[in-house]
Design an enzyme around this catalytic site. Sequence first.
Site, short mmCIF file in Angstrom:
data_model
loop_
_atom_site.label_atom_id
_atom_site.label_comp_id
_atom_site.label_asym_id
_atom_site.label_seq_id
_atom_site.Cartn_x
_atom_site.Cartn_y
_atom_site.Cartn_z
N ASN A 9 0.86 -1.18 0.00
CA ASN A 9 0.00 0.00 0.00
C ASN A 9 0.90 1.24 0.00
O ASN A 9 1.47 1.58 1.03
CB ASN A 9 -0.90 -0.03 1.25
N TRP A 10 0.99 1.87 -1.16
CA TRP A 10 1.91 3.01 -1.29
C TRP A 10 1.31 4.28 -0.70
O TRP A 10 1.96 5.30 -0.67
CB TRP A 10 2.28 3.21 -2.76
N LYS A 11 0.06 4.23 -0.32
CA LYS A 11 -0.65 5.39 0.26
C LYS A 11 -0.48 6.60 -0.66
O LYS A 11 -0.39 6.45 -1.87
CB LYS A 11 -0.15 5.66 1.68
N HIS A 94 -9.62 0.84 4.70
CA HIS A 94 -8.36 1.06 5.41
C HIS A 94 -8.61 2.01 6.58
O HIS A 94 -9.43 2.93 6.48
CB HIS A 94 -7.32 1.64 4.45
N GLU A 96 -7.07 4.46 7.68
CA GLU A 96 -6.86 5.89 7.40
C GLU A 96 -8.09 6.48 6.72
O GLU A 96 -8.41 7.66 6.92
CB GLU A 96 -5.58 6.08 6.56
N GLU A 164 -5.59 -5.39 10.52
CA GLU A 164 -4.61 -4.33 10.72
C GLU A 164 -4.91 -3.58 12.01
O GLU A 164 -5.75 -2.66 12.02
CB GLU A 164 -4.66 -3.34 9.55
N GLY A 170 2.13 2.13 10.73
CA GLY A 170 3.05 3.25 10.62
C GLY A 170 3.75 3.62 11.91
O GLY A 170 4.36 4.69 11.99
N SER A 210 3.21 -2.29 10.32
CA SER A 210 4.66 -2.27 10.54
C SER A 210 5.34 -3.59 10.17
O SER A 210 6.24 -4.05 10.87
CB SER A 210 4.98 -1.86 11.99
N GLY A 231 2.75 -1.23 4.32
CA GLY A 231 2.73 0.20 4.00
C GLY A 231 4.14 0.72 3.76
O GLY A 231 4.71 0.57 2.68
N GLY A 232 4.73 1.29 4.79
CA GLY A 232 6.03 1.96 4.68
C GLY A 232 7.09 1.15 3.94
O GLY A 232 7.76 1.67 3.03
#
Length: 252
Positions: A9-11, A94, A96, A164, A170, A210, A231-232
């Site tokens: 997930n590159w957000k 998600h 967010e 999640e 994150g 994470s 993600g990151g």
Amino acid sequence: MPTPLIAGNWKMNTTVQEAALLAGHLRGSLGGVTSVEVVLCPPFVSLAEVARAVQGSAIKVGAQNMHHEDKGAFTGEVSPLMLLGLCQYVILGHSERRRDFAETDAVVNRKVHKALASGLRPILCVGELLADRQAGREEAVVTASLKASLEGVTSPDGLVVAYEPVWAIGTGLAATPQQAQAMCALVRRLLAGQFGREQASALRVLYGGSVTPANIQELASQPDIDGGLVGGASLNAAQFADIVRTTVSVRP
Ligand code: PEP
């Protein structure tokens, strides 16, 4: 056992050019991997370039969200019709989006129905807040959220569920493999309750929060964890490739 899946997930990161470059690098290192399904989820504006970059390889593409209508007066939104042909997967619910765009389980439920009916595979995200876990109500929260998000769904072919925990996203503070396994097992029991044992064991349940090259081995070794939503670490080609390769070695 289903084929494991690692989704990146590159957000809201990468320009179109950067996205194409990253996808090209990943095609070079992971394009031939078939024992783990690899899905790249760039921002909407880069879907076409990323799809082009991975065309002809085993890598799949996903969107990070979509509207639940095919078209209409919904300024700024992107519909399933627009995604078809560009990607195979779509991340829905998600945390967010739930936190920053007030997406409720009811809205997510409409999106899940629409994605499945449209032939897009939803990666449905559920997870508890830190306060929920501290109060010992993580199972109740995830149960309620998953049930509401899947209400009325009878044919879940292609559905992926990502557990999640919000406190792990994150933060660098991943759930322990034991915590993640316990919650993914709960998700699978709930899927079995709704769709039957056989169907539930064929659906992918992912862990997200994470995930790194350092923790994926233990996480992916858990019986109810069929991969990860990353993600990151998915923005770093070497780290993401490492996560995929480790998953391949754990779940050959
Ligand atoms: C995510 O965005 O779904 C996620 C899990 O992020 P991170 O890996 O950075 O925690």
